[in-house]
Design a protein around this motif. Structure first.
Motif, PDB file in Angstrom:
ATOM      1  N   GLU A 155      -2.190   3.236   6.359  1.00  0.00           N
ATOM      2  CA  GLU A 155      -3.846   3.128   6.643  1.00  0.00           C
ATOM      3  C   GLU A 155      -4.755   2.681   5.524  1.00  0.00           C
ATOM      4  O   GLU A 155      -5.848   2.640   5.775  1.00  0.00           O
ATOM      5  N   HIS A 156      -4.043   2.657   4.225  1.00  0.00           N
ATOM      6  CA  HIS A 156      -4.612   2.229   3.155  1.00  0.00           C
ATOM      7  C   HIS A 156      -5.089   0.830   3.303  1.00  0.00           C
ATOM      8  O   HIS A 156      -4.709  -0.171   4.031  1.00  0.00           O
ATOM      9  N   LEU A 157      -6.239   0.381   2.559  1.00  0.00           N
ATOM     10  CA  LEU A 157      -6.460  -0.942   2.331  1.00  0.00           C
ATOM     11  C   LEU A 157      -5.626  -1.939   1.905  1.00  0.00           C
ATOM     12  O   LEU A 157      -5.328  -2.916   2.288  1.00  0.00           O
ATOM     13  N   GLY A 158      -4.871  -1.415   0.744  1.00  0.00           N
ATOM     14  CA  GLY A 158      -3.559  -2.290   0.232  1.00  0.00           C
ATOM     15  C   GLY A 158      -4.194  -3.546  -0.633  1.00  0.00           C
ATOM     16  O   GLY A 158      -5.453  -3.806  -0.777  1.00  0.00           O
ATOM     17  N   THR A 159      -3.128  -3.870  -1.437  1.00  0.00           N
ATOM     18  CA  THR A 159      -3.512  -5.299  -2.134  1.00  0.00           C
ATOM     19  C   THR A 159      -2.839  -6.388  -1.590  1.00  0.00           C
ATOM     20  O   THR A 159      -1.482  -6.273  -1.179  1.00  0.00           O
TER      21      THR A 159
ATOM     22  N   ALA B 180       0.794  -1.204  -0.066  1.00  0.00           N
ATOM     23  CA  ALA B 180      -0.009   0.027  -0.083  1.00  0.00           C
ATOM     24  C   ALA B 180       0.899   1.092  -0.053  1.00  0.00           C
ATOM     25  O   ALA B 180       2.222   1.184   0.359  1.00  0.00           O
ATOM     26  N   ARG B 181       0.400   2.479  -0.440  1.00  0.00           N
ATOM     27  CA  ARG B 181       1.109   3.479  -0.543  1.00  0.00           C
ATOM     28  C   ARG B 181       1.246   4.108   1.056  1.00  0.00           C
ATOM     29  O   ARG B 181       2.460   4.804   1.357  1.00  0.00           O
ATOM     30  N   LEU B 182       0.222   3.980   1.915  1.00  0.00           N
ATOM     31  CA  LEU B 182       0.242   4.401   3.058  1.00  0.00           C
ATOM     32  C   LEU B 182      -0.078   3.301   3.943  1.00  0.00           C
ATOM     33  O   LEU B 182      -1.126   2.454   3.666  1.00  0.00           O
TER      34      LEU B 182
END
Length: 247
Positions: free
Chosen positions: A64-68, A60-62
């Motif tokens: 707190e993001h959902l991400g992959t 994820a970029r950050l």
């Protein structure tokens, strides 16, 4: 942001046209969700079956993001239980309880090891007793463990027969007899006294269910997962029909 970890698939819910949001129990990062692209392909559907052990890589970029997620299958558990609806129901119940009870992104390596051990032992002749002990272990991991070491009234550890529904402490047969209608039965196999026959396992499920619903699941909106309710009812019906422990 990127990490890799061992994980167990708890659930996978469709997202958009071809993706899914997978919720995993990871060993080092606890319950953690992420987006899986191409989830409807035959290969990914097999990987995303509930209970599967996987190698997971999250990006994820950050933070707190959902991400992959990128997932690789380590072990397929559900595939070996397709001909046994009761044990398959136990698998789904355990994963649903784990997802409902554990806080998101909070490390619980003991919960991961406990669920892994349960899934590995679903082919055991004593799988149902192991399942009850697993639910009590989940309560312990969450800080709601029962005290079955001795009688709350006498301090002795013989003839333990009940559990206080309020405190989770064991009560002996003699001390609890006058209050038996207000106490929960304690199956003997949980304190090394007697076999785990179907009636005892059902009492164990009722005992664990009381505290799961009252303590571990009380903060959520959904309450007891329907998968757990279905498992208990299926166990009750099939064991009543057979009259013995299902192996």
């Amino acid at each position: 942001m990127e990490w890799s970890d061992r994980a167990i698939v708890l659930s996978a819910r469709p997202h958009g046209e071809g993706a899914a949001v997978a919720t995993l129990l990871t060993r080092e990062r606890g319950r953690h969700a992420g987006l899986v692209q191409g989830a409807r392909t035959a290969r990914q559907r097999g990987v995303l079956e509930t209970g599967n052990a996987v190698a997971a890589r999250w990006r994820a970029r950050l933070p707190e993001h959902l991400g992959t997620y990128a997932l690789e299958l380590d072990r397929s558990v559900a595939a070996g239980l397709l001909d046994d609806p009761l044990r398959l129901a136990a698998l789904v119940s355990a994963c649903a309880l784990t997802e409902a009870a554990l806080p998101e992104r909070e490390p619980h390596p003991a919960a991961f090891e406990g669920l892994s051990a349960l899934l590995e032992n679903l082919d055991s002749p004593f799988w149902d007793a192991i399942y009850v002990r697993w639910e009590l272990g989940l309560l312990q991991e969450l800080g709601f463990g029962l005290d079955l070491s001795c009688c709350a009234a006498t301090g002795r550890n013989d003839a333990l027969a009940y559990v206080s529904p309020r405190t989770g402490r064991a009560v002996s047969l003699s001390a609890g007899e006058a209050y038996r209608d207000r106490l929960l039965p304690l199956p003997g196999f949980l304190v090394g006294d007697g076999e785990a026959d179907p009636d005892s396992v059902l009492r164990g499920l009722e005992l664990a269910g009381h505290f799961l619903e009252r303590l571990a699941l009380s903060a959520g909106d959904a309450g007891m997962p329907s998968a757990r309710t279905r498992f208990v009812e299926r166990y009750r019906k099939l064991t009543a029909r057979s009259g013995k422990t299902l192996v």
